[in-house]
Design an enzyme around this catalytic site. Sequence first.
Site, PDB file in Angstrom:
ATOM      1  N   GLU A  90      -9.662   1.377 -10.985  1.00  0.00           N
ATOM      2  CA  GLU A  90      -9.530   0.685  -9.709  1.00  0.00           C
ATOM      3  C   GLU A  90      -9.965   1.532  -8.527  1.00  0.00           C
ATOM      4  O   GLU A  90     -10.373   1.001  -7.500  1.00  0.00           O
ATOM      5  CB  GLU A  90      -8.091   0.212  -9.499  1.00  0.00           C
ATOM      6  CG  GLU A  90      -7.082   1.318  -9.247  1.00  0.00           C
ATOM      7  CD  GLU A  90      -5.687   0.772  -8.978  1.00  0.00           C
ATOM      8  OE1 GLU A  90      -5.226   0.876  -7.825  1.00  0.00           O
ATOM      9  OE2 GLU A  90      -5.072   0.233  -9.904  1.00  0.00           O
ATOM     10  N   GLU A 136      -1.634   2.550 -17.208  1.00  0.00           N
ATOM     11  CA  GLU A 136      -2.734   2.460 -16.243  1.00  0.00           C
ATOM     12  C   GLU A 136      -2.753   3.651 -15.296  1.00  0.00           C
ATOM     13  O   GLU A 136      -1.712   4.059 -14.782  1.00  0.00           O
ATOM     14  CB  GLU A 136      -2.577   1.167 -15.441  1.00  0.00           C
ATOM     15  CG  GLU A 136      -3.623   0.971 -14.359  1.00  0.00           C
ATOM     16  CD  GLU A 136      -3.458  -0.360 -13.655  1.00  0.00           C
ATOM     17  OE1 GLU A 136      -3.778  -0.425 -12.455  1.00  0.00           O
ATOM     18  OE2 GLU A 136      -2.995  -1.331 -14.289  1.00  0.00           O
ATOM     19  N   HIS A 170      -9.498  -4.989 -11.352  1.00  0.00           N
ATOM     20  CA  HIS A 170      -8.416  -4.758 -10.399  1.00  0.00           C
ATOM     21  C   HIS A 170      -8.502  -5.827  -9.323  1.00  0.00           C
ATOM     22  O   HIS A 170      -9.574  -6.131  -8.800  1.00  0.00           O
ATOM     23  CB  HIS A 170      -8.574  -3.370  -9.775  1.00  0.00           C
ATOM     24  CG  HIS A 170      -7.517  -3.024  -8.790  1.00  0.00           C
ATOM     25  ND1 HIS A 170      -7.779  -2.878  -7.445  1.00  0.00           N
ATOM     26  CD2 HIS A 170      -6.194  -2.793  -8.941  1.00  0.00           C
ATOM     27  CE1 HIS A 170      -6.667  -2.558  -6.817  1.00  0.00           C
ATOM     28  NE2 HIS A 170      -5.687  -2.498  -7.693  1.00  0.00           N
ATOM     29  N   HIS A 210      -0.312   4.763 -11.167  1.00  0.00           N
ATOM     30  CA  HIS A 210      -0.888   4.990  -9.833  1.00  0.00           C
ATOM     31  C   HIS A 210      -1.362   6.431  -9.645  1.00  0.00           C
ATOM     32  O   HIS A 210      -1.250   7.001  -8.553  1.00  0.00           O
ATOM     33  CB  HIS A 210       0.099   4.607  -8.723  1.00  0.00           C
ATOM     34  CG  HIS A 210       0.152   3.128  -8.485  1.00  0.00           C
ATOM     35  ND1 HIS A 210       1.313   2.391  -8.583  1.00  0.00           N
ATOM     36  CD2 HIS A 210      -0.816   2.246  -8.172  1.00  0.00           C
ATOM     37  CE1 HIS A 210       1.053   1.111  -8.335  1.00  0.00           C
ATOM     38  NE2 HIS A 210      -0.243   0.998  -8.077  1.00  0.00           N
ATOM     39  N   ASP A 249       1.945   0.934 -14.807  1.00  0.00           N
ATOM     40  CA  ASP A 249       1.015   1.512 -13.835  1.00  0.00           C
ATOM     41  C   ASP A 249       1.559   2.863 -13.360  1.00  0.00           C
ATOM     42  O   ASP A 249       2.677   2.946 -12.850  1.00  0.00           O
ATOM     43  CB  ASP A 249       0.856   0.568 -12.645  1.00  0.00           C
ATOM     44  CG  ASP A 249      -0.345   0.897 -11.784  1.00  0.00           C
ATOM     45  OD1 ASP A 249      -0.860   2.030 -11.894  1.00  0.00           O
ATOM     46  OD2 ASP A 249      -0.781   0.026 -11.013  1.00  0.00           O
TER      47      ASP A 249
END
Length: 378
Positions: free
Chosen positions: A247, A221, A297, A197, A195
């Site tokens: 997400e 991700e 998510h 972010h 991830d």
Amino acid sequence: MEPRHLVRITSLKTFVVHALRVNHVFVVLETDAGITGVGEGTVEDRELAAQAAIQHTESYLIGQDPFRITCHVETLSRDSYWRTGALLRSALSAIEMALLDIKGKALGVPVYDLLGGLNRDVVPCYANGWFGNARSPDEFAAAARQTTALGFAALKLDPFRHTSGKTERSRLLQGIARIEAVRDAVGPDIEIMIDGHGGFDATSAILAARELEPFRPYWFEEPVPPESIDALASVRRRSPIPIAAGERVYEPARFAEIIDREAVDYLQPDISHVGGISEALRIASYADVHNVPVVPHNALGPVNNAATLHYAAAVPNFSWFESFLHVEPFVAPWRADYVEEAAFAEDGHIRVPGLAGLGVSIRPEACLAHPYKPRLKG
């Protein structure tokens, strides 16, 4: 044939519950038939605004038939001058969850039966939050071994920690060292999801993806911030590993654009942000036409978790269910005080409960015992 007796909504109540990493935002709809429904519209860092957005629907909903779910969601959306935004879409999500919960309970069926029925009754999970406060590669490796010992065949981690924009080489290498330690610890058969972010710019994300390739991650991700589909598509074209995102996208049209632009390999709508389960079903259907799997998510509260489980059970092109271990700050130790839930990961899977409605309830008194607190940073 006599018309069915109409059930009416009699009250709307909201609760904001301190849960360490976020404050959960719940709505409870009560009816004159004694049936209640619960929903969740948590918006990270904007929980009180999310609560106000949900409360704003009260004047419309009181007196309405809760079975007319699509009508109510569409009316609340189209009659709003500001017809989109994370707060409005999340409020609609919470209301729709609660309406589906009421309808399922009234009919005596689980929500997944209202979505077309089961495609699967056991859902595979990947673990998130398992790394807790780990910092060093050795700490990540130890936590990974403990988690796979519980039966999880897939792990997600954010190895870069607080990356923003163009990443310094030293921070990238720190993250790579953590990933290498995790891969060495769990072996080649465990899936690893990385991830980002949204912490990289496009150029840095491409460089990071190339560095990640030897460790065979299942996906990279949210490598770039959610605002630019162009940047996401650019990364996906040049990345040697699959890309996942979605997400922090809440407009259905943007999901369609992401798919049309071939910007992802895995699509990640959040049930509590896109306008509800029905909207998420439309997104999944469009993705399915284009052979894109959905991996919802699921990093918020227990009601969203239950709603996401029904979605995962019903959607044909579902892939993995995101599951958080009971590790602070991801799950508050007092969660069992304010929520009654029936779905738990066991041996890396969740067996879908057959309870009527969403199969989850909250305890209002316990919710009030853990009032809102500003979100903890770090």
